[in-house]
Design a protein around this motif. Structure first.
Motif, PDB file in Angstrom:
ATOM      1  N   LYS A 148       0.816  -1.215   0.000  1.00 48.27           N
ATOM      2  CA  LYS A 148       0.000   0.000   0.000  1.00 48.27           C
ATOM      3  C   LYS A 148       0.852   1.268   0.000  1.00 48.27           C
ATOM      4  CE  LYS A 148      -3.924   2.194   2.336  1.00 48.27           C
ATOM      5  NZ  LYS A 148      -4.869   2.157   3.482  1.00 48.27           N
ATOM      6  N   GLN A 149       2.140   1.133   0.276  1.00 45.67           N
ATOM      7  CA  GLN A 149       2.990   2.314   0.379  1.00 45.67           C
ATOM      8  C   GLN A 149       3.137   3.011  -0.973  1.00 45.67           C
ATOM      9  OE1 GLN A 149       7.336   1.645   0.799  1.00 45.67           O
ATOM     10  NE2 GLN A 149       6.820  -0.550   0.876  1.00 45.67           N
ATOM     11  N   ILE A 150       3.269   4.343  -0.903  1.00 41.40           N
ATOM     12  CA  ILE A 150       3.493   5.155  -2.096  1.00 41.40           C
ATOM     13  C   ILE A 150       4.603   6.154  -1.768  1.00 41.40           C
ATOM     14  CG2 ILE A 150       1.200   4.848  -3.112  1.00 41.40           C
ATOM     15  CD1 ILE A 150       0.363   7.483  -1.800  1.00 41.40           C
ATOM     16  N   CYS A 151       4.543   7.335  -2.373  1.00 46.26           N
ATOM     17  CA  CYS A 151       5.519   8.388  -2.083  1.00 46.26           C
ATOM     18  C   CYS A 151       5.341   8.894  -0.656  1.00 46.26           C
ATOM     19  CB  CYS A 151       5.322   9.529  -3.085  1.00 46.26           C
ATOM     20  SG  CYS A 151       6.403  10.952  -2.826  1.00 46.26           S
ATOM     21  N   CYS A 152       6.433   9.385  -0.070  1.00 43.85           N
ATOM     22  CA  CYS A 152       6.368   9.912   1.293  1.00 43.85           C
ATOM     23  C   CYS A 152       5.696  11.276   1.347  1.00 43.85           C
ATOM     24  CB  CYS A 152       7.766  10.005   1.897  1.00 43.85           C
ATOM     25  SG  CYS A 152       8.858  11.204   1.067  1.00 43.85           S
ATOM     26  N   GLY A 153       5.535  11.923   0.192  1.00 53.59           N
ATOM     27  CA  GLY A 153       4.877  13.223   0.147  1.00 53.59           C
ATOM     28  C   GLY A 153       5.817  14.414   0.157  1.00 53.59           C
ATOM     29  N   GLN A 154       7.103  14.159   0.240  1.00 52.14           N
ATOM     30  CA  GLN A 154       8.063  15.260   0.349  1.00 52.14           C
ATOM     31  C   GLN A 154       8.072  16.190  -0.877  1.00 52.14           C
ATOM     32  OE1 GLN A 154      12.751  16.015   1.479  1.00 52.14           O
ATOM     33  NE2 GLN A 154      12.052  13.940   1.143  1.00 52.14           N
ATOM     34  N   PRO A 155       8.083  15.674  -2.110  1.00 51.95           N
ATOM     35  CA  PRO A 155       8.147  16.574  -3.274  1.00 51.95           C
ATOM     36  C   PRO A 155       6.987  17.567  -3.331  1.00 51.95           C
ATOM     37  CG  PRO A 155       8.676  14.337  -3.935  1.00 51.95           C
ATOM     38  CD  PRO A 155       8.160  14.259  -2.524  1.00 51.95           C
ATOM     39  N   THR A 156       5.771  17.089  -3.108  1.00 54.25           N
ATOM     40  CA  THR A 156       4.624  17.995  -3.180  1.00 54.25           C
ATOM     41  C   THR A 156       4.575  18.940  -1.981  1.00 54.25           C
ATOM     42  OG1 THR A 156       3.232  16.265  -2.174  1.00 54.25           O
ATOM     43  CG2 THR A 156       3.212  16.454  -4.580  1.00 54.25           C
ATOM     44  N   PHE A 157       4.896  18.400  -0.801  1.00 55.80           N
ATOM     45  CA  PHE A 157       4.849  19.236   0.400  1.00 55.80           C
ATOM     46  C   PHE A 157       5.861  20.372   0.305  1.00 55.80           C
ATOM     47  CE2 PHE A 157       5.421  20.557   4.755  1.00 55.80           C
ATOM     48  CZ  PHE A 157       4.152  20.451   5.289  1.00 55.80           C
ATOM     49  N   ASN A 158       7.078  20.060  -0.123  1.00 52.94           N
ATOM     50  CA  ASN A 158       8.124  21.078  -0.229  1.00 52.94           C
ATOM     51  C   ASN A 158       7.893  22.044  -1.379  1.00 52.94           C
ATOM     52  OD1 ASN A 158       9.363  19.948   1.965  1.00 52.94           O
ATOM     53  ND2 ASN A 158      11.001  18.964   0.821  1.00 52.94           N
ATOM     54  N   SER A 159       6.990  21.666  -2.278  1.00 55.43           N
ATOM     55  CA  SER A 159       6.653  22.550  -3.393  1.00 55.43           C
ATOM     56  C   SER A 159       5.502  23.485  -3.048  1.00 55.43           C
ATOM     57  CB  SER A 159       6.295  21.728  -4.636  1.00 55.43           C
ATOM     58  OG  SER A 159       7.411  20.980  -5.071  1.00 55.43           O
ATOM     59  N   GLY A 160       4.994  23.373  -1.818  1.00 57.28           N
ATOM     60  CA  GLY A 160       3.952  24.283  -1.366  1.00 57.28           C
ATOM     61  C   GLY A 160       2.552  23.709  -1.369  1.00 57.28           C
ATOM     62  N   TYR A 161       2.412  22.459  -1.819  1.00 55.07           N
ATOM     63  CA  TYR A 161       1.082  21.843  -1.851  1.00 55.07           C
ATOM     64  C   TYR A 161       0.831  21.083  -0.551  1.00 55.07           C
ATOM     65  CZ  TYR A 161       1.501  22.897  -6.834  1.00 55.07           C
ATOM     66  OH  TYR A 161       1.675  23.535  -8.039  1.00 55.07           O
ATOM     67  N   GLU A 162       0.812  21.821   0.533  1.00 56.36           N
ATOM     68  CA  GLU A 162       0.746  21.198   1.849  1.00 56.36           C
ATOM     69  C   GLU A 162      -0.574  20.469   2.077  1.00 56.36           C
ATOM     70  OE1 GLU A 162       1.793  23.963   4.887  1.00 56.36           O
ATOM     71  OE2 GLU A 162       3.680  24.544   3.921  1.00 56.36           O
ATOM     72  N   GLU A 163      -1.666  21.153   1.847  1.00 50.85           N
ATOM     73  CA  GLU A 163      -2.976  20.547   2.097  1.00 50.85           C
ATOM     74  C   GLU A 163      -3.179  19.293   1.239  1.00 50.85           C
ATOM     75  OE1 GLU A 163      -5.283  21.218   4.316  1.00 50.85           O
ATOM     76  OE2 GLU A 163      -4.137  22.879   5.187  1.00 50.85           O
ATOM     77  N   LYS A 164      -2.749  19.354  -0.014  1.00 50.77           N
ATOM     78  CA  LYS A 164      -2.944  18.231  -0.917  1.00 50.77           C
ATOM     79  C   LYS A 164      -2.009  17.067  -0.595  1.00 50.77           C
ATOM     80  CE  LYS A 164      -4.778  20.931  -4.766  1.00 50.77           C
ATOM     81  NZ  LYS A 164      -4.643  21.285  -6.205  1.00 50.77           N
ATOM     82  N   SER A 165      -1.005  17.301   0.238  1.00 54.64           N
ATOM     83  CA  SER A 165      -0.052  16.245   0.595  1.00 54.64           C
ATOM     84  C   SER A 165      -0.517  15.396   1.767  1.00 54.64           C
ATOM     85  CB  SER A 165       1.316  16.857   0.936  1.00 54.64           C
ATOM     86  OG  SER A 165       1.858  17.532  -0.176  1.00 54.64           O
ATOM     87  N   TYR A 166      -1.476  15.899   2.531  1.00 50.67           N
ATOM     88  CA  TYR A 166      -1.876  15.186   3.746  1.00 50.67           C
ATOM     89  C   TYR A 166      -2.442  13.802   3.463  1.00 50.67           C
ATOM     90  CZ  TYR A 166      -1.061  19.427   6.434  1.00 50.67           C
ATOM     91  OH  TYR A 166      -0.464  20.511   7.032  1.00 50.67           O
TER      92      TYR A 166
END
Length: 252
Positions: free
Chosen positions: A38-56
């Motif tokens: 079930k694992q996917i990306c850790c979310g770092q690329p989107t979170f660090n790009s400013g898409y914080e809400e969409k990374s949750y």
């Protein structure tokens, strides 16, 4: 001891041999290895790009994927560092905040897990070569790990480790930084390349594939025949089973 492998996107898509090496080393050290699908990306690329809400949603997916794990072990210091930051990022979530703390507490970078949790210094590897080590920013800044990789590499039979000048300097990758600031990133990786060349090493080793991809790409563009290796690949080379058994017995 059950270990769930956190593959990370870069291992899964670009460095599959690193994932294989991690599994083989851990199994030889007596671990039961699992790979949560079930694992996917850790979310770092989107979170660090400013898409914080969409990374949750991504962060929560990772927490669910590893909820039943005894230990979570990853081969990328940067991605493991992101999982360690989940408690702060989800601190206001009444459900996933506590789960994030639990995940962070059982998550380790590969070499860190072998040295800190298993208590093993010698994994039985042998590699006749001169090498130097690039210490990634996330390994020191987020994970606070400055010792584990060096201890394990010092016990690789035949491997001569040469100190790297300005080891504290970033290679210029920084994920999205290299895309947003390409000119600065290029200058940084050039400095790192020259420091590596000055060691006279045949191999550059690191515990972060993003750094290896960046520096290795620079080597290729400049036509320098220096091999890049993840630490898991080094620790999986020409293994002496007797030495492994001795290392494990010393921990009993």
């Amino acid at each position: 001891m059950r270990v769930s492998i956190f593959t990370s996107c870069v291992v899964d898509l670009m460095f599959p041999n690193v994932g294989i090496a991690m599994v083989e080393v851990l199994e030889r050290l007596g671990c039961t290895v699992e790979l949560p699908d079930k694992q996917i990306c850790c979310g770092q690329p989107t979170f660090n790009s400013g898409y914080e809400e969409k990374s949750y949603a991504t962060l929560k997916n990772q927490i669910d994927a590893f909820e039943g794990a005894e230990y979570v072990v990853g081969g990328a210091g940067s991605c493991v560092g992101m999982l360690r930051e989940y408690p702060e990022l989800l601190k206001n979530d009444p459900i996933y905040g506590p789960k994030a703390i639990e995940l962070a507490s059982k998550t380790y970078e590969f070499s860190q897990f072998i040295y800190r949790v298993l208590g093993i210094k010698d994994v039985g590897a042998c590699l006749e070569a001169k090498a130097t080590y690039h210490r990634s920013c996330h390994m020191t800044r987020i994970l606070g790990e400055r010792e584990a990789p060096f201890v394990l590499l010092d016990h690789v039979e035949g491997l001569e480790m040469i100190p790297l000048d300005h080891i504290e300097n970033c290679c210029g990758f920084g994920g999205t930084f290299s895309v947003k600031m390409p000119a600065i990133s290029e200058e940084m990786v050039t400095e790192k390349m020259n420091d590596v060349l000055n060691t006279g090493a045949e191999i550059l080793i690191s515990a972060d594939m993003g750094c290896l991809m960046n520096i290795g790409g620079k080597f290729n563009r400049e036509e320098h025949p220096i091999k890049i290796m993840h630490i898991a690949e080094v620790l999986n080379t020409n293994v002496n089973i007797t030495r492994i058994e001795q290392s494990i017995s010393e921990q009993v």
